[in-house]
Design an enzyme around this catalytic site. Structure first.
Site, PDB file in Angstrom:
ATOM      1  CE  LYS A  91      -4.422  -1.525   1.824  1.00 24.27           C
ATOM      2  NZ  LYS A  91      -4.254  -2.961   2.176  1.00 24.27           N
ATOM      3  CD  GLU A 113     -11.627   5.118   2.119  1.00 24.31           C
ATOM      4  OE1 GLU A 113     -11.164   4.035   1.739  1.00 24.31           O
ATOM      5  OE2 GLU A 113     -11.438   6.179   1.523  1.00 24.31           O
ATOM      6  CB  SER A 380      -0.107  -8.155  -1.049  1.00 20.01           C
ATOM      7  OG  SER A 380      -0.908  -8.989  -0.239  1.00 20.01           O
TER       8      SER A 380
HETATM    9  C1  LIG Z   1      -5.106  -4.008   1.842  1.00 20.30           C
HETATM   10  C2  LIG Z   1      -4.385  -5.240   1.526  1.00 20.30           C
HETATM   11  C3  LIG Z   1      -4.801  -6.077   0.465  1.00 20.30           C
HETATM   12  C4  LIG Z   1      -6.045  -5.846  -0.334  1.00 20.30           C
HETATM   13  O1  LIG Z   1      -6.048  -4.689  -1.119  1.00 20.30           O
HETATM   14  P1  LIG Z   1      -5.856  -4.741  -2.696  1.00 20.30           P
HETATM   15  O2  LIG Z   1      -6.232  -3.361  -3.132  1.00 20.30           O
HETATM   16  O3  LIG Z   1      -6.768  -5.784  -3.243  1.00 20.30           O
HETATM   17  O4  LIG Z   1      -4.444  -5.065  -2.956  1.00 20.30           O
HETATM   18  C5  LIG Z   1      -4.026  -7.196   0.162  1.00 20.30           C
HETATM   19  N1  LIG Z   1      -2.921  -7.502   0.884  1.00 20.30           N
HETATM   20  C6  LIG Z   1      -2.508  -6.726   1.920  1.00 20.30           C
HETATM   21  C7  LIG Z   1      -1.288  -7.126   2.668  1.00 20.30           C
HETATM   22  C8  LIG Z   1      -3.226  -5.580   2.276  1.00 20.30           C
HETATM   23  O5  LIG Z   1      -2.806  -4.836   3.303  1.00 20.30           O
END
Ligand SMILES: *Cc1c(COP(=O)(O)O)cnc(C)c1O
Length: 401
Positions: A91, A113, A380
């Site tokens: 993010k 938000e 992610s």
């Molecule tokens: C917020 C988050 C997501 C989901 O958000 P996307 O916009 O679908 O990427 C996925 N993995 C992690 C680690 C997150 O913090």
């Protein structure tokens, strides 16, 4: 294939666009013009690259899961380590980009938000980094459920505003953030955390996150001599998936797979799989797949992972699904938890529960493929934030044995 989406109105085929009140139009127009002006500006790009390198720690490595792949006995699994970024997830790539844009636009205040709090933390982080005021709207229920992230935001100097209306969760926080933006547009920039919202947000957030697939373009050939055969990523709103998909879209030899949260199973209705379990509709300023009843009322969602617990999906995913360029599959809570533990034990990596959905599908897929195929999974984020949830599930299981 040629790929040139969205059009100048933000349409990805029949998805996307701008579904917003008249009062929001001036703010959206100003943002669109600024994004168009700076996205190709060499100085802007240079500053963005500098922050990604020195503040975020990019490029993130790609890691070959040798032990896991050997144990599975099929294809090779590789992880793009977005969990190693500063703040522990993808993010930050996007919030840095939007904060730099805010700075260029002369905005001294950012708002966001947040549901699970991860986007709030990423926004508070860049606000501190660039000396901007920061307000984060959060449903009052979520403020209680996500107390550690509230504390983090406060340490970083942000003001967390609990929203008492409606169901006191993400969608109510979103309404309040919009209201704030309209009232304070002169000095305020609204940072959206995924590839959703009205144009230009889906395109802009994709642009800032696409640094991930740009790195993979040289990292995978360096490691394996070729592009991956499959790229797998979890999909909540879809920003980490768009980030790792984007530069692969024109390459037909690379299959793209988005993994949605199937919760307790699609047939139970308790899930957050908007593409597999939803239908086209309008949500948060754009046309896309949403979870809704026959009257278009948004349904409540369920997932073990807070970051995937969203009743919509970015419009570009809706388009990629319909044209068949990407495939979307579901992974249930239990499967994600199993993959979580497996990665901890076999590779020494504690993944976020969101990312565990992608890992779980990567494992399933690897079993069906020969050892000379390569699967690139987007890790992610890291799982430290999820330990309480994992422990409570482990205790539940003990009770049932
Ligand atoms: C917020 C988050 C997501 C989901 O958000 P996307 O916009 O679908 O990427 C996925 N993995 C992690 C680690 C997150 O913090």
């Amino acid at each position: 294939m040629q790929y040139n989406q969205p059009d100048k109105f933000g349409h990805f085929g029949r998805y996307g666009g701008v579904f917003a009140s008249e009062t929001l139009m001036p703010a959206l127009n100003e943002l669109r013009e600024a994004f168009e002006r700076y996205r190709h500006d060499p100085e802007f790009i240079e500053e963005f690259q500098y922050e990604l390198k020195h503040f975020v720690g990019r490029p993130s490595p790609i890691y070959w899961c040798k032990r896991l792949s050997k144990e599975i006995g099929g294809a090779q699994i590789f992880l793009k380590r977005e969990d190693l970024n500063h703040t522990g997830a993808h993010k930050i790539n996007n919030t840095i980009g939007q904060a730099l844009l805010a700075k260029r636009m002369g905005k001294k205040r950012v708002i966001a938000e947040t549901g699970a709090g991860q986007h709030g933390v990423a926004s508070a982080t860049v606000a501190a980094r660039f000396g901007m005021e920061c307000a984060v709207y959060m449903g009052a229920e979520d403020v209680i459920r996500q107390a550690p992230n509230v504390k983090r935001m406060e340490l970083l100097g942000a003001k967390v505003i609990p929203v008492q209306s409606g169901s006191k969760t993400l969608k109510d926080a979103l309404n309040e953030a919009m209201r704030d933006w309209v009232a304070n547009v002169d000095n305020t920039f609204y940072i959206i955390g995924t590839v959703a919202g009205p144009h230009p947000y889906p395109e802009m957030v994709r642009e800032f996150n696409s640094v991930v697939s740009k790195e993979c373009q040289w990292q995978m050939p360096e490691l394996t001599g070729k592009d991956p055969d499959y790229v797998v990523a979890c999909v909540g709103g879809g920003s980490n998936a768009m980030g790792i998909f984007y530069d692969y879209i024109p390459k037909d030899n690379v299959k793209l797979i988005g993994v949605e949260a199937a919760g307790l199973g699609i047939s139970t209705g308790k899930h957050a799989a908007s593409i597999e379990g939803g239908s086209p509709g309008v949500l948060h300023g754009n046309r896309t797949y949403v979870m809704q009843d026959e009257d278009g009322q948004i349904l409540s969602t369920h997932s073990v992972s807070a970051g995937l617990d969203y009743p919509g999906v970015g419009p570009e995913h809706a388009y990629l699904h319909d044209i068949g360029r990407a495939q979307y599959v579901g992974i249930e809570d239990g499967e994600a938890l199993e993959a979580f533990h497996r990665l901890c034990r076999i590779e020494g990596i504690i993944p976020a529960l969101e990312s565990s959905h992608a890992v779980a599908y990567g494992i399933k897929l690897a079993k069906e493929l020969p050892p000379d195929k390569n699967i690139l999974v987007n890790l992610s984020g890291r799982g430290d934030k999820d330990l309480q949830i994992v422990f409570s599930y482990m205790n539940e299981e003990k009770k049932h044995v």
